[in-house]
Design a protein around this motif. Structure first.
Motif, PDB file in Angstrom:
ATOM      1  N   ASP A  15       1.049  28.907  -4.193  1.00  0.00           N
ATOM      2  CA  ASP A  15       1.113  27.772  -3.382  1.00  0.00           C
ATOM      3  C   ASP A  15      -0.322  27.206  -3.187  1.00  0.00           C
ATOM      4  O   ASP A  15      -0.207  25.722  -3.071  1.00  0.00           O
ATOM      5  CB  ASP A  15       1.696  28.103  -1.845  1.00  0.00           C
ATOM      6  CG  ASP A  15       3.044  28.439  -2.010  1.00  0.00           C
ATOM      7  OD1 ASP A  15       3.800  28.478  -3.189  1.00  0.00           O
ATOM      8  OD2 ASP A  15       3.802  29.180  -1.122  1.00  0.00           O
TER       9      ASP A  15
ATOM     10  N   GLU B  67      -1.101  25.373  -6.481  1.00  0.00           N
ATOM     11  CA  GLU B  67      -0.251  23.964  -6.431  1.00  0.00           C
ATOM     12  C   GLU B  67      -0.957  22.871  -5.586  1.00  0.00           C
ATOM     13  O   GLU B  67      -0.969  21.849  -6.033  1.00  0.00           O
ATOM     14  CB  GLU B  67       1.202  24.431  -6.254  1.00  0.00           C
ATOM     15  CG  GLU B  67       2.201  23.309  -6.197  1.00  0.00           C
ATOM     16  CD  GLU B  67       2.343  22.433  -5.182  1.00  0.00           C
ATOM     17  OE1 GLU B  67       2.537  21.139  -5.401  1.00  0.00           O
ATOM     18  OE2 GLU B  67       2.173  22.666  -4.307  1.00  0.00           O
TER      19      GLU B  67
ATOM     20  N   GLN C 226      -4.175  21.430  -7.080  1.00  0.00           N
ATOM     21  CA  GLN C 226      -3.908  20.634  -8.219  1.00  0.00           C
ATOM     22  C   GLN C 226      -3.010  19.329  -7.948  1.00  0.00           C
ATOM     23  O   GLN C 226      -2.916  18.489  -8.766  1.00  0.00           O
ATOM     24  CB  GLN C 226      -3.165  21.456  -9.129  1.00  0.00           C
ATOM     25  CG  GLN C 226      -3.895  22.689  -9.514  1.00  0.00           C
ATOM     26  CD  GLN C 226      -3.173  23.376 -10.651  1.00  0.00           C
ATOM     27  OE1 GLN C 226      -1.911  23.464 -10.639  1.00  0.00           O
ATOM     28  NE2 GLN C 226      -3.973  23.805 -11.824  1.00  0.00           N
ATOM     29  N   ASP C 227      -2.321  19.156  -6.573  1.00  0.00           N
ATOM     30  CA  ASP C 227      -1.806  18.049  -6.422  1.00  0.00           C
ATOM     31  C   ASP C 227      -2.549  16.843  -5.942  1.00  0.00           C
ATOM     32  O   ASP C 227      -3.381  16.955  -5.065  1.00  0.00           O
ATOM     33  CB  ASP C 227      -1.004  18.394  -4.816  1.00  0.00           C
ATOM     34  CG  ASP C 227       0.212  17.211  -4.709  1.00  0.00           C
ATOM     35  OD1 ASP C 227      -0.189  15.962  -5.019  1.00  0.00           O
ATOM     36  OD2 ASP C 227       1.287  17.291  -3.962  1.00  0.00           O
TER      37      ASP C 227
END
Length: 255
Positions: A98, A101, A104-105
């Motif tokens: 998580d 992620e 990288q968002d």
């Protein structure tokens, strides 16, 4: 400009409340489960996404005749729980997936690890679980009492925590790490016997990964008051525009 900010203070001193004022969209990792709910009710949480990561319940430590050993000591009966660790490796992997992620968002501006004290506990306990699983892979008939119960200092997963911090920095995210304080223990020789003893000093340190101070940009001490959270710069101020002269500076309406 992004930063790695440490907020530390006792429970209820406003660490989470201040962390949730950082630039949004914000990803909040509720590792001390319940901390988000205690802070968010009085805040506008538009743009905040929080997820809880409860510790695995070690049911096998509380039940089962083969897991709980009762034995006699000079002071009476004593209970020894199973030393087998389960669930921490999986929990750490879930957090990392998580976290990557979120890094990288492109929309996410801030990531809050709340608390990083608990995160470090999960990290090294996951490593201990890996060591135990390696033992069992070699000898599946190994008793729980024969499993390793702690890591040696050279085995601490320091690099995992370093990479976690570096990843946020390299992705241009604000990373907010909340920490509890811990007492510093010092040694002092007994003037009569010469024996060196350990004592609890009035000095405090961050409770958690010991390289956090080195890897952070600014460290802020939080306190609770009737008017709301109070804060001051402590230990370190390496943010551009703030030098070490800022250490001790109170922050009015910290955010």
């Amino acid at each position: 400009m992004s930063m790695v900010c440490v907020l530390w203070g006792i429970e209820g001193s406003g660490k989470t409340s201040i962390a949730l004022t950082f630039p949004r969209p914000l990803r909040h990792f509720d590792i001390d489960v319940g901390g988000f709910d205690r802070a968010a009710w009085r805040l506008d949480i538009t743009g905040v996404d929080s997820k809880s990561y409860p510790l695995p319940v070690q049911i096998d430590k509380l039940a089962g005749p083969e897991e709980v050993k009762v034995f006699k000591t000079e002071r009476g009966l004593s209970v020894r729980m199973s030393s087998k660790v389960t669930g921490y490796r999986e929990l750490w992997q879930m957090i990392v997936v998580d976290y990557v992620e979120a890094c990288q968002d492109p929309e996410v501006k801030t990531i809050v690890m709340d608390s990083s004290t608990q995160l470090w506990t999960i990290c090294w306990t996951a490593e201990l679980q890996l060591k135990q699983e390696a033992q069992l892979a070699k000898n599946p008939r190994l008793l729980d009492s024969e499993l390793r119960e702690k890591l040696q200092p050279v085995e601490f997963p320091n690099e995992r925590m370093r990479q976690l911090i570096y990843t946020a920095r390299s992705c241009g995210k604000n990373l907010v790490l909340t920490h509890y304080p811990a007492n510093v223990y010092k040694e002092m020789p007994n003037p009569r016997t010469g024996e060196v003893t350990s004592y609890k000093s009035d000095e405090l340190k961050l409770d958690g990964f010991n390289a956090t101070v080195k890897l952070s940009d600014i460290i802020i001490w939080t306190e609770a008051s009737l008017e709301g959270p109070r804060a001051s710069v402590s230990l370190k101020a390496a943010v551009p525009g703030l030098g070490m002269d800022a250490v001790g500076m109170p922050l009015i309406e910290p955010s």
